[in-house]
Write a protein that holds these residues in place. Sequence first.
Motif, PDB file in Angstrom:
ATOM      1  N   ASN A   8       0.804  -1.223   0.000  1.00 31.95           N
ATOM      2  CA  ASN A   8       0.000   0.000   0.000  1.00 31.95           C
ATOM      3  C   ASN A   8       0.838   1.274   0.000  1.00 31.95           C
ATOM      4  OD1 ASN A   8      -2.449  -1.471   0.191  1.00 31.95           O
ATOM      5  ND2 ASN A   8      -2.130  -1.708   2.390  1.00 31.95           N
ATOM      6  N   GLU A  45       2.524   2.553   7.804  1.00 31.62           N
ATOM      7  CA  GLU A  45       2.974   1.427   6.981  1.00 31.62           C
ATOM      8  C   GLU A  45       4.175   0.720   7.599  1.00 31.62           C
ATOM      9  OE1 GLU A  45       1.285   0.205   4.517  1.00 31.62           O
ATOM     10  OE2 GLU A  45      -0.198   1.786   4.802  1.00 31.62           O
ATOM     11  N   VAL A 191      -1.203   1.784  -7.112  1.00 29.50           N
ATOM     12  CA  VAL A 191      -1.505   1.137  -5.829  1.00 29.50           C
ATOM     13  C   VAL A 191      -2.924   1.472  -5.383  1.00 29.50           C
ATOM     14  CG1 VAL A 191      -0.968   1.175  -3.365  1.00 29.50           C
ATOM     15  CG2 VAL A 191       0.871   0.946  -5.036  1.00 29.50           C
ATOM     16  N   HIS A 192      -3.319   2.737  -5.560  1.00 26.97           N
ATOM     17  CA  HIS A 192      -4.634   3.172  -5.073  1.00 26.97           C
ATOM     18  C   HIS A 192      -5.759   2.895  -6.064  1.00 26.97           C
ATOM     19  CE1 HIS A 192      -1.958   5.428  -2.365  1.00 26.97           C
ATOM     20  NE2 HIS A 192      -2.982   5.484  -1.540  1.00 26.97           N
TER      21      HIS A 192
END
Length: 281
Positions: A8, A45, A191-192
């Motif tokens: 992420n 993260e 990623v998003h």
Amino acid sequence: MRFSGTTNYIATPDLTVAVNAAIVLERPLLIKGEPGTGKTVLAEEIAAALDAPLITWHVKSTTKAQQGLYEYDAVSRLRDSQLGDARVSDIGNYIRRGKLWEAFTASKRPVLLIDEIDKADIEFPNDLLLELDRMEFHVYETGETIRAAVRPVIIITSNNEKELPDAFLRRCFFHYIRFPDAETMAAIVEVHFPDIKRRLVEDALRIFFDIREVPGLKKKPSTSELLDWLKLLLNEDIDPDMLRETNPKKLIPPLAGALLKNEGDVHLLERLAFLTRREGR
């Protein structure tokens, strides 16, 4: 304990090196960078990657260093004594533990985020020097000393609103998060929004970086604002052709309110559009 990014979070090699160096040295990692470049998310993260609990201390202009250790609620104790409450016999009932206390006594090595340290008074960082060095502090009301069984991984973020004291800086490992280039930004977007159309991303990134390059812009759009803008473009099902608009009357991109956050910047782009229209006549 090593950090190599997560699914992420796109961590550049230099950022990965900085995180792991701070962990090895057991020093706070001081992260600076433009607002919206993922400084706060980094701590989240790191905690996820290391399977460590995350303890977050959001610093405000009124925050005092003592609040990170503990606070003694003398007012509540006085009120309870007047009411004849039996709790007053134990002063520990009126000690409120702070985030550093929580981190020092965690059963598992935690990640402690001290977020936006530059918002506080200039003396705030200096007031934490001893506790961050020794990983202990004394509770005067109860006479106990709180020591960290294991040093937490400490991430400190700053938006450069004010300079931090040299004595504090000496005790930190420093890293500046540079604004992502187009390639890194495309990876972040992937990623998003894994299913987003490549053409839409290319056109959106072109406009985004063009806006950031406009001279005189008060607030350049950040990564988080780009992601918000893309989310809106997808939600409104905006045709990528609209982002390639050549009509001088439509030079300001659709849903630009996600990118531009003050009227001065909006007026600046409107003036540039006006000059473009006039030159195109």
